[in-house]
Design an enzyme around this catalytic site. Sequence first.
Site, PDB file in Angstrom:
ATOM      1  N   ARG A 130       0.828  -1.216   0.000  1.00  0.00           N
ATOM      2  CA  ARG A 130       0.000   0.000   0.000  1.00  0.00           C
ATOM      3  C   ARG A 130       0.859   1.261   0.000  1.00  0.00           C
ATOM      4  O   ARG A 130       0.405   2.313  -0.445  1.00  0.00           O
ATOM      5  CB  ARG A 130      -0.993  -0.021   1.171  1.00  0.00           C
ATOM      6  CG  ARG A 130      -2.121  -1.050   0.987  1.00  0.00           C
ATOM      7  CD  ARG A 130      -3.093  -1.032   2.150  1.00  0.00           C
ATOM      8  NE  ARG A 130      -2.465  -1.388   3.403  1.00  0.00           N
ATOM      9  CZ  ARG A 130      -2.287  -2.638   3.853  1.00  0.00           C
ATOM     10  NH1 ARG A 130      -2.708  -3.650   3.126  1.00  0.00           N
ATOM     11  NH2 ARG A 130      -1.696  -2.852   5.004  1.00  0.00           N
TER      12      ARG A 130
ATOM     13  N   GLU B   9       3.016  -5.633  13.380  1.00  0.00           N
ATOM     14  CA  GLU B   9       2.005  -5.682  14.441  1.00  0.00           C
ATOM     15  C   GLU B   9       1.368  -7.078  14.481  1.00  0.00           C
ATOM     16  O   GLU B   9       0.983  -7.555  15.529  1.00  0.00           O
ATOM     17  CB  GLU B   9       0.934  -4.604  14.200  1.00  0.00           C
ATOM     18  CG  GLU B   9      -0.008  -4.412  15.372  1.00  0.00           C
ATOM     19  CD  GLU B   9      -1.148  -3.451  15.041  1.00  0.00           C
ATOM     20  OE1 GLU B   9      -1.294  -3.065  13.881  1.00  0.00           O
ATOM     21  OE2 GLU B   9      -1.887  -3.130  15.978  1.00  0.00           O
TER      22      GLU B   9
HETATM   23  P1  AMP Z   1       4.134  -1.604  11.804  1.00  0.00           P
HETATM   24  O1  AMP Z   1       5.406  -2.216  11.339  1.00  0.00           O
HETATM   25  O2  AMP Z   1       3.599  -2.250  13.049  1.00  0.00           O
HETATM   26  O3  AMP Z   1       4.251  -0.090  11.937  1.00  0.00           O
HETATM   27  O4  AMP Z   1       3.048  -1.913  10.706  1.00  0.00           O
HETATM   28  C1  AMP Z   1       2.944  -1.130   9.591  1.00  0.00           C
HETATM   29  C2  AMP Z   1       2.593  -1.940   8.392  1.00  0.00           C
HETATM   30  O5  AMP Z   1       1.562  -2.894   8.645  1.00  0.00           O
HETATM   31  C3  AMP Z   1       2.070  -1.044   7.313  1.00  0.00           C
HETATM   32  O6  AMP Z   1       2.580  -1.528   6.087  1.00  0.00           O
HETATM   33  C4  AMP Z   1       0.568  -1.183   7.398  1.00  0.00           C
HETATM   34  O7  AMP Z   1       0.035  -1.268   6.112  1.00  0.00           O
HETATM   35  C5  AMP Z   1       0.316  -2.446   8.162  1.00  0.00           C
HETATM   36  N1  AMP Z   1      -0.539  -2.305   9.349  1.00  0.00           N
HETATM   37  C6  AMP Z   1      -0.193  -2.613  10.622  1.00  0.00           C
HETATM   38  N2  AMP Z   1      -1.198  -2.421  11.471  1.00  0.00           N
HETATM   39  C7  AMP Z   1      -2.226  -1.957  10.738  1.00  0.00           C
HETATM   40  C8  AMP Z   1      -3.558  -1.555  11.056  1.00  0.00           C
HETATM   41  N3  AMP Z   1      -4.040  -1.615  12.305  1.00  0.00           N
HETATM   42  N4  AMP Z   1      -4.334  -1.109  10.049  1.00  0.00           N
HETATM   43  C9  AMP Z   1      -3.853  -1.045   8.787  1.00  0.00           C
HETATM   44  N5  AMP Z   1      -2.620  -1.427   8.425  1.00  0.00           N
HETATM   45  C10 AMP Z   1      -1.799  -1.877   9.375  1.00  0.00           C
END
Ligand code: AMP
Length: 169
Positions: free
Chosen positions: A56, A93
């Site tokens: 995305r 996450e």
């Molecule tokens: P992080 O590494 O935890 O910051 O996760 C970021 C990545 O995971 C991004 O590429 C987001 O597209 C996706 N992502 C993680 N959590 C979410 C969420 N709650 N809603 C949408 N996308 C998320």
Amino acid sequence: MDFRQLIRDVPDFPKPGILFRDIMPLLAHPQGLSTIIQRLSAQCPPVDYVVAIESRGFIIGAPLALRLGCGFIPVRKPKKLPGQLIRVEYTLEYGQDSLEMQADILPPGAEVLIVDDVIATGGTAAAAARLVEKAGGKVKGYGFVVELTTLQGRSHLNPPGPVISLVQY
Ligand code: AMP
């Protein structure tokens, strides 16, 4: 345009317990993408490249690079890019993953903005920053549509900023 009204909350996606912030309705709005790009570009530091994270992040990163008049470099999931690669492991996450970038794509000292749709824990953006630094580039900032502030992702970013986000939850 009120982005919050166009970002859909999807509970338990892609795993139980995750509240997914879905930007697809915002992108589907006729002025959605152009407004995202206007708002991000108004706050971005000058850079040589937008480095965007699969997948995305590509949707946001490519038109942002066009608007900024700079280069575009994709950071991809493993085994998607040809040639010599740099790779880092990171924690998402909702899981564990790796990211790759082409080893010779970034000129030494190039200044970079890292772009993704959402910053949650910050692990993905921090991994992308590690790739840029490994390649000899300099991270000048980060751009996101959505920031999940309760997860304090920006505190995991090194270098720490500036961190631009258009909507905070
Ligand atoms: P992080 O590494 O935890 O910051 O996760 C970021 C990545 O995971 C991004 O590429 C987001 O597209 C996706 N992502 C993680 N959590 C979410 C969420 N709650 N809603 C949408 N996308 C998320």
